[in-house]
Design a protein around this motif. Structure first.
Motif, short mmCIF file in Angstrom:
data_model
loop_
_atom_site.label_atom_id
_atom_site.label_comp_id
_atom_site.label_asym_id
_atom_site.label_seq_id
_atom_site.Cartn_x
_atom_site.Cartn_y
_atom_site.Cartn_z
N PHE A 166 43.32 82.33 16.73
CA PHE A 166 42.70 83.34 17.61
C PHE A 166 41.20 83.11 17.79
CE2 PHE A 166 46.23 85.20 15.21
CZ PHE A 166 47.12 85.43 16.26
N TRP A 167 40.69 81.99 17.27
CA TRP A 167 39.28 81.67 17.46
C TRP A 167 39.08 81.15 18.88
CZ3 TRP A 167 34.54 82.06 15.33
CH2 TRP A 167 33.54 81.21 15.79
N ASP A 168 38.41 81.90 19.70
CA ASP A 168 38.18 81.52 21.10
C ASP A 168 36.88 82.17 21.57
OD1 ASP A 168 38.48 80.51 23.66
OD2 ASP A 168 39.79 82.15 24.31
N PRO A 169 35.72 81.66 21.07
CA PRO A 169 34.44 82.30 21.40
C PRO A 169 34.11 82.13 22.87
CG PRO A 169 34.09 80.22 20.27
CD PRO A 169 35.57 80.46 20.25
N LEU A 194 39.20 90.48 11.18
CA LEU A 194 39.12 89.11 11.68
C LEU A 194 38.11 89.01 12.82
CD1 LEU A 194 40.19 86.25 11.46
CD2 LEU A 194 42.02 86.88 13.05
N LEU A 195 38.12 89.98 13.73
CA LEU A 195 37.15 89.97 14.82
C LEU A 195 35.73 90.10 14.27
CD1 LEU A 195 36.55 89.91 17.83
CD2 LEU A 195 36.85 92.40 17.87
N GLY A 196 35.56 90.97 13.27
CA GLY A 196 34.24 91.09 12.66
C GLY A 196 33.78 89.78 12.02
N GLY A 211 34.81 77.09 13.95
CA GLY A 211 35.98 77.92 13.94
C GLY A 211 35.92 78.96 12.85
N PHE A 212 37.09 79.51 12.55
CA PHE A 212 37.15 80.59 11.58
C PHE A 212 36.61 80.16 10.22
CE2 PHE A 212 38.44 84.16 9.31
CZ PHE A 212 39.24 83.80 8.26
N TRP A 219 51.12 86.45 11.54
CA TRP A 219 50.31 85.52 12.32
C TRP A 219 48.83 85.66 11.98
CZ3 TRP A 219 51.35 84.97 18.29
CH2 TRP A 219 50.85 83.74 18.73
N LEU A 220 48.33 86.88 11.94
CA LEU A 220 46.92 87.11 11.62
C LEU A 220 46.60 86.66 10.20
CD1 LEU A 220 46.53 90.67 13.16
CD2 LEU A 220 45.40 88.60 13.99
#
Length: 547
Positions: A159-162, A191-193, A213-214, A151-152
């Motif tokens: 998982f982009w949800d600022p 990914l978080l970074g 987004g990402f 998934w990642l």
């Protein structure tokens, strides 16, 4: 009856059998046939000769039952991610991860997927791996970690949800105790970074984004050149004054960049069909970017051919010939997106009705135009363009001289760049034709499998596009973005000034065009160019365009 060696019943290796219902879950059942060779007496496994069927050999088949989940409640679908059999149903996990946002948000899936953390251990107590009680070696936890890793890696934008990115934080927390030293934990940290760095960069520089987004502030290649490179385009110089080959290459470069960044999940019919609803302005931004580019190219053709009402007929015909040449070069570059845009503009009523201009077009480019137009014939749901696209995908690159004759090609040719509207239409029709839920409040996962087949095709084409090697030319990109464009009303009004209405257009090229059975896609609002709409002056309807 004499038995002939090697003859066998021609049956498909996988045959549909029916359905089964178990614990409220519906499975589709197929039968898989596998051949097992029984040798005649005297032939053993230790023989050095290659075994071949003889008249005394018997062909035996082993039949096994294969089940694939067809419909189930949400909790059972999530459970299948962990406890399902990948050998029985290898497409379930990728299909679920690619389409789940059409029926459930990411946060809800994580709530059902992630187990609660274990209770804290008493002080001084440690779990030894040799005792087999290490949580990271638990079979079920390994399955969850594996799903999260896929998934990642394949769908990071989910998982982009600022600003908090709470779903990603929940994954990091789980991996922190389940697999703290695994590659999945490192992937989540990275990914978080990336997310935090992107947000910080956006705040500092305030860059305009094609989508948030990402993927970040990724713009159409050269889209920011209009502000900085206008001085590089001499006043009065038209886009068609540049090398036509280079113009086609820059169009292909832009299409490749945009198509490579398309998020397949945004192409889902349930997502793309919602783009014009109130509050959905940010829906499917990567697809909207391709729409904007397609409409810009169409507008450039209109502006180039119709932009000067006082242009002589021969000069206007030469403009048409140049665009046909660019379209042909796009075809050679396997760029079906700009090819479709150019043909759509040339086939539009404002240009198509100019009988004197088409009469002045030379025979060779006119013949090329007819052949190119056949690619996107509306017959049989654009069967021609689909067949050609598959043929282009199957094209193999040159083999090395030293490579074995039957080895795979060392390098596939780049592309093709598809016309995205074909996939969007298919997904919208699929979403309309099949229900989301079945009787008993079961999620129709068979629908998601069919959608996944199309999305997987898009992903495969995106990988092929990575092998293009085209360099940007700022002057041409700048000229492309400052090229005069005409709206639907302007183009038709100018066309009537150039050639007043007539009863027929006998000199226009006879291109086989039929009314499309597919639903035309509505245009994206505001700063995207309006699509061409047919006007009732000629009996030939417009082909469907990506709008």
């Amino acid at each position: 009856m004499e038995r002939t060696a090697g003859k066998e019943l021609a049956l498909a290796p996988l045959q549909e059998w029916g359905e089964e219902t178990e614990d409220g879950v519906v499975y589709s059942v197929s039968l898989r046939r596998q051949r097992s060779q029984h040798l005649s007496p005297g032939e053993g496994s230790g023989s050095s000769q290659t075994h071949r069927p003889s008249t005394d050999a018997f062909l035996h088949y082993r039949t096994s039952k294969v089940r694939a989940l067809r419909a189930a409640p949400l909790d059972r679908l999530v459970r299948e991610l962990v406890f399902g059999d990948p050998e029985q149903d290898p497409s379930f996990i990728p299909a679920f991860l690619a389409t789940h946002r059409a029926f459930v948000p990411t946060s809800r899936v994580l709530d059902l997927l992630l187990p609660p953390p274990p209770p804290p251990l008493p002080p001084g107590v440690e779990i030894k791996k040799t005792e087999g009680r290490d949580l990271s070696f638990n079979k079920n936890l390994r399955a969850v970690v594996s799903v999260l890793g896929s998934w990642l890696r394949d769908h990071p934008q989910d998982f982009w949800d600022p600003p908090a990115h709470s779903d990603l934080e929940n994954i990091r927390t789980f991996l922190g105790w389940a697999a703290p030293v695994g590659v999945e934990a490192k992937e989540a940290e990275k990914l978080l970074g990336d997310f935090l760095e992107e947000a910080e960069q956006e705040q500092k520089e305030k860059l305009p984004q094609v989508w948030a987004g990402f993927l970040g502030a990724t713009q159409i290649p050269g889209a920011d050149l209009t502000e900085y490179c206008l001085d590089e385009v001499p006043e009065g110089q038209d886009l068609l004054d540049f090398s036509l080959d280079e113009v086609a290459q820059q169009l292909t470069l832009t299409d490749v960049e945009l198509f490579s960044r398309v998020r397949p999940c945004e192409c889902l019919g349930s997502v793309w069909s919602q783009r014009d609803r109130p509050g959905a302005r940010g829906t499917a931004p990567t697809v909207r970017a391709t729409v904007a580019q397609f409409n810009m190219v169409t507008g450039c053709v209109l502006g180039s051919v119709l932009g000067e009402p006082n242009l002589a007929t021969l000069q206007r015909a030469q403009q048409i010939e140049k665009w046909i040449c660019i379209a042909q070069r796009c075809r050679e570059l396997r760029n079906f997106s700009s090819l479709r845009a150019i043909l759509s503009a040339l086939q539009s009523n404002p240009i198509y009705r100019l009988k004197h201009c088409w009469g002045a077009v030379s025979q060779e480019p006119l013949s090329i135009f007819r052949k190119l137009s056949q690619i996107f014939s509306d017959e049989n749901n654009h069967l021609s363009s689909r067949e050609i696209l598959f043929q282009e995908e199957d094209t193999e690159g040159p083999q090395e001289e030293d490579s074995p004759p039957r080895s795979l090609p060392s390098k596939l040719p780049p592309g093709p760049v598809p016309y995205l509207g074909t996939f969007l239409t298919d997904l919208i029709m699929l979403d309309t034709a099949l229900p989301d839920m079945l009787e008993g409040d079961l999620i129709n996962f068979e629908k998601r499998r069919k959608e996944w087949e199309i999305l997987a095709h898009i992903q495969q084409l995106q990988k092929r596009c990575q092998s293009y090697c085209l360099k940007p030319c700022p002057r041409i990109l700048a000229a492309l973005h400052v090229q005069r464009q005409l709206t639907e009303e302007q183009s038709y009004r100018v066309s009537r000034v150039i050639e007043p209405p007539a009863a027929s257009c006998p000199s226009s090229p006879r291109v086989q065009r039929h009314i499309s059975l597919t639903k035309r896609l509505k245009n994206c609002p505001e700063n995207e160019a309006h699509p061409l709409v047919g006007v009732p002056e000629t009996p030939h309807p417009l082909p469907p365009v990506l709008d």
